[in-house]
Motif scaffolding. Structure first.
Motif, PDB file in Angstrom:
ATOM      1  N   SER A 115      -8.536   0.037 -10.401  1.00  0.00           N
ATOM      2  CA  SER A 115      -9.354   0.139  -9.193  1.00  0.00           C
ATOM      3  C   SER A 115      -8.724  -0.476  -7.860  1.00  0.00           C
ATOM      4  CB  SER A 115     -10.566  -0.960  -9.441  1.00  0.00           C
ATOM      5  OG  SER A 115      -9.838  -2.187  -9.910  1.00  0.00           O
ATOM      6  N   THR A 116      -7.672  -1.157  -8.241  1.00  0.00           N
ATOM      7  CA  THR A 116      -6.977  -1.794  -7.155  1.00  0.00           C
ATOM      8  C   THR A 116      -5.940  -0.823  -6.442  1.00  0.00           C
ATOM      9  OG1 THR A 116      -6.610  -4.087  -8.011  1.00  0.00           O
ATOM     10  CG2 THR A 116      -5.085  -3.402  -6.237  1.00  0.00           C
ATOM     11  N   ILE A 117      -5.343   0.227  -7.312  1.00  0.00           N
ATOM     12  CA  ILE A 117      -4.770   1.499  -6.526  1.00  0.00           C
ATOM     13  C   ILE A 117      -5.752   2.220  -5.898  1.00  0.00           C
ATOM     14  CG2 ILE A 117      -3.180   3.239  -7.197  1.00  0.00           C
ATOM     15  CD1 ILE A 117      -1.733   0.762  -7.560  1.00  0.00           C
ATOM     16  N   SER A 118      -6.631   2.407  -6.561  1.00  0.00           N
ATOM     17  CA  SER A 118      -7.776   3.564  -5.965  1.00  0.00           C
ATOM     18  C   SER A 118      -8.301   2.970  -4.630  1.00  0.00           C
ATOM     19  CB  SER A 118      -8.911   3.652  -6.988  1.00  0.00           C
ATOM     20  OG  SER A 118      -8.273   4.316  -8.101  1.00  0.00           O
ATOM     21  N   THR A 150       0.824  -1.130  -0.141  1.00  0.00           N
ATOM     22  CA  THR A 150       0.079  -0.134   0.041  1.00  0.00           C
ATOM     23  C   THR A 150       0.825   1.236  -0.030  1.00  0.00           C
ATOM     24  OG1 THR A 150      -1.730  -1.288   1.283  1.00  0.00           O
ATOM     25  CG2 THR A 150      -1.848   1.261   1.190  1.00  0.00           C
ATOM     26  N   LEU A 151       1.726   1.191   0.643  1.00  0.00           N
ATOM     27  CA  LEU A 151       2.884   2.488   0.730  1.00  0.00           C
ATOM     28  C   LEU A 151       3.694   2.616  -0.491  1.00  0.00           C
ATOM     29  CD1 LEU A 151       4.534   1.937   4.375  1.00  0.00           C
ATOM     30  CD2 LEU A 151       2.846   3.619   3.729  1.00  0.00           C
ATOM     31  N   ARG A 152       3.771   1.701  -1.330  1.00  0.00           N
ATOM     32  CA  ARG A 152       4.404   1.679  -2.460  1.00  0.00           C
ATOM     33  C   ARG A 152       3.470   2.148  -3.423  1.00  0.00           C
ATOM     34  NH1 ARG A 152       9.427   0.200  -2.271  1.00  0.00           N
ATOM     35  NH2 ARG A 152      10.272  -1.464  -1.049  1.00  0.00           N
ATOM     36  N   ALA A 153       2.165   1.657  -3.318  1.00  0.00           N
ATOM     37  CA  ALA A 153       1.143   2.245  -4.226  1.00  0.00           C
ATOM     38  C   ALA A 153       0.951   3.784  -4.059  1.00  0.00           C
ATOM     39  CB  ALA A 153      -0.211   1.619  -3.927  1.00  0.00           C
ATOM     40  N   PHE A 154       0.923   4.436  -2.830  1.00  0.00           N
ATOM     41  CA  PHE A 154       0.726   5.589  -2.490  1.00  0.00           C
ATOM     42  C   PHE A 154       1.847   6.468  -3.231  1.00  0.00           C
ATOM     43  CE2 PHE A 154       2.472   8.858   0.709  1.00  0.00           C
ATOM     44  CZ  PHE A 154       1.656   9.887   0.398  1.00  0.00           C
ATOM     45  N   THR A 155       3.466   5.975  -2.790  1.00  0.00           N
ATOM     46  CA  THR A 155       4.325   6.784  -3.357  1.00  0.00           C
ATOM     47  C   THR A 155       4.471   6.947  -4.815  1.00  0.00           C
ATOM     48  OG1 THR A 155       6.121   4.905  -3.078  1.00  0.00           O
ATOM     49  CG2 THR A 155       5.936   6.437  -1.224  1.00  0.00           C
ATOM     50  N   LYS A 156       4.047   5.746  -5.477  1.00  0.00           N
ATOM     51  CA  LYS A 156       4.058   5.924  -6.935  1.00  0.00           C
ATOM     52  C   LYS A 156       2.916   6.670  -7.542  1.00  0.00           C
ATOM     53  CE  LYS A 156       6.318   3.670  -9.002  1.00  0.00           C
ATOM     54  NZ  LYS A 156       7.474   3.703  -9.652  1.00  0.00           N
ATOM     55  N   VAL A 157       1.929   6.709  -6.840  1.00  0.00           N
ATOM     56  CA  VAL A 157       0.705   7.602  -7.348  1.00  0.00           C
ATOM     57  C   VAL A 157       1.197   9.220  -7.043  1.00  0.00           C
ATOM     58  CG1 VAL A 157      -1.515   8.515  -6.763  1.00  0.00           C
ATOM     59  CG2 VAL A 157      -1.140   6.282  -6.817  1.00  0.00           C
ATOM     60  N   ALA A 159      -0.833   2.357 -11.633  1.00  0.00           N
ATOM     61  CA  ALA A 159      -1.555   0.936 -11.783  1.00  0.00           C
ATOM     62  C   ALA A 159      -0.589   0.094 -12.938  1.00  0.00           C
ATOM     63  CB  ALA A 159      -2.876   0.917 -12.009  1.00  0.00           C
ATOM     64  N   THR A 160      -0.291   1.097 -13.931  1.00  0.00           N
ATOM     65  CA  THR A 160       0.354   0.532 -15.058  1.00  0.00           C
ATOM     66  C   THR A 160       1.860   0.069 -14.780  1.00  0.00           C
ATOM     67  OG1 THR A 160      -0.874   1.683 -16.593  1.00  0.00           O
ATOM     68  CG2 THR A 160       1.061   0.780 -17.504  1.00  0.00           C
ATOM     69  N   GLU A 161       2.422   1.057 -13.879  1.00  0.00           N
ATOM     70  CA  GLU A 161       3.757   0.948 -13.514  1.00  0.00           C
ATOM     71  C   GLU A 161       3.849  -0.463 -12.584  1.00  0.00           C
ATOM     72  OE1 GLU A 161       6.673   3.455 -12.651  1.00  0.00           O
ATOM     73  OE2 GLU A 161       6.518   4.787 -14.482  1.00  0.00           O
ATOM     74  N   LEU A 162       2.996  -0.513 -11.533  1.00  0.00           N
ATOM     75  CA  LEU A 162       3.047  -1.587 -10.557  1.00  0.00           C
ATOM     76  C   LEU A 162       2.088  -2.685 -11.117  1.00  0.00           C
ATOM     77  CD1 LEU A 162       2.080   0.695  -7.435  1.00  0.00           C
ATOM     78  CD2 LEU A 162       4.396  -0.334  -8.168  1.00  0.00           C
ATOM     79  N   GLY A 163       1.728  -2.868 -12.307  1.00  0.00           N
ATOM     80  CA  GLY A 163       1.085  -4.006 -13.000  1.00  0.00           C
ATOM     81  C   GLY A 163      -0.287  -4.503 -12.201  1.00  0.00           C
ATOM     82  N   TYR A 164      -0.832  -3.198 -11.707  1.00  0.00           N
ATOM     83  CA  TYR A 164      -2.231  -3.670 -11.286  1.00  0.00           C
ATOM     84  C   TYR A 164      -3.577  -2.965 -12.151  1.00  0.00           C
ATOM     85  CZ  TYR A 164       0.194  -4.501  -6.778  1.00  0.00           C
ATOM     86  OH  TYR A 164       1.104  -4.830  -6.013  1.00  0.00           O
TER      87      TYR A 164
END
Length: 295
Positions: free
Chosen positions: A30-33, A5-12, A22-27
């Motif tokens: 909706s998963t990132i949101s 979750t923290l990696r998703a936050f920093t990437k956004v 989402a594209t860079e993380l492979g998700y």
């Protein structure tokens, strides 16, 4: 709150886009949101403002970013404890000027890959101002550029090397055989120059102004290798970092002109953000560049 979750936050936060993150993380998006919504609920405050289909970190989101980076760095440090260079996994994002990529990095990358086989190297070329902006946005871990010495308080200079700018022509140019060339004579010929936003062109302009002239730009090219090739078959002159044309000068396909002016100096340097934790594989990359210049 977990690492994913923290990696998703920093990437956004870096990309300012749920879709790109989402594209860079492979998700899927909706998963990132959902991860960000869950994190906001857990923290009790919004991390992003959503205005006109654009997103921005809130003031609390900006403050939380520093904690998230610290947590992720500590996780990475703990994972690497006790591991040899060849066992460490990671990613290093390096921004570099085109001229330094071809003069220095292409020589060290195979050695780096041998020493750190499980580190993914991501190289991004750009102009100096773009590289600095990407570094500020944490889209790069460090940048390798040529400029006046860094004076930005947000950045730390990990390495610097004095460089010289050279006046250059083809061996067939009529100035090539002269022992001394007046600055005014140099600027009386058409020039093939780098992009106007860079320090090389700014220094060229200052030299022209110092003798009451303007550069005659017959061609502006944002690539030093291309300029060198063009010059070999033209009557133009150029002004480039000497390291970018050293091999051409040594092979006599280009000639360094002896223009009557003080040496034009600036610095190649490696900078990263002062708040950046420097992993061992980042230090290894810097050390290889340092050794390249001592050979």
């Amino acid at each position: 709150m977990d690492e994913r979750t923290l990696r998703a936050f920093t990437k956004v936060a870096d990309l300012k886009s749920f879709t790109k993150a989402a594209t860079e993380l492979g998700y899927v998006q909706s998963t990132i949101s959902n991860q960000i919504k869950q994190l906001e609920c857990e923290l009790g405050f919004p991390l992003f403002d959503r205005i006109d289909k654009k997103i921005y970190l809130t003031s609390l989101g900006q403050e939380f970013r520093s904690y998230a980076d610290s947590i992720l760095e500590n996780i990475h440090r703990s994972v690497m404890l006790g591991k040899s260079d060849k066992e460490i996994h990671g990613v290093i994002r390096v921004g570099v000027l085109e001229s330094l990529l071809f003069s220095t990095l292409v020589n060290i990358l195979p050695h780096y890959a041998s020493q750190w086989p499980n580190i993914e190297i991501q190289i991004k070329m750009g102009r100096t101002k773009d590289l600095q902006e990407w570094l500020r946005l944490n889209q790069l871990d460090m940048v390798y550029l040529s400029d006046d010495l860094n004076s930005d308080p947000d950045f730390f200079c990990a390495y610097q090397h004095k460089e010289t700018l050279a006046f250059v022509s083809s061996p067939n140019h009529e100035l090539a055989g002269r022992e001394q060339i007046a600055l005014e004579d140099f600027f009386s010929y058409p020039l093939v120059v780098t992009e106007r936003s860079g320090i090389v062109y700014r220094k060229l302009q200052r030299l022209a102004y110092s003798c009451g002239m303007l550069p005659k730009n017959s061609l502006v090219v944002d690539n030093t290798k291309a300029i060198a090739e063009i010059l070999k078959n033209s009557e133009g002159l150029t002004f480039l970092p000497e390291y970018s044309v050293r091999r051409d000068i040594e092979s006599n396909t280009l000639v360094k002109l002896n223009v009557s002016v003080a040496p034009q100096i600036y610095f190649s340097q490696i900078i990263y953000h002062r708040g950046k934790w420097v992993a061992s594989f980042m230090k290894g990359f810097i050390d290889l560049i340092r050794r390249q210049h001592t050979l």
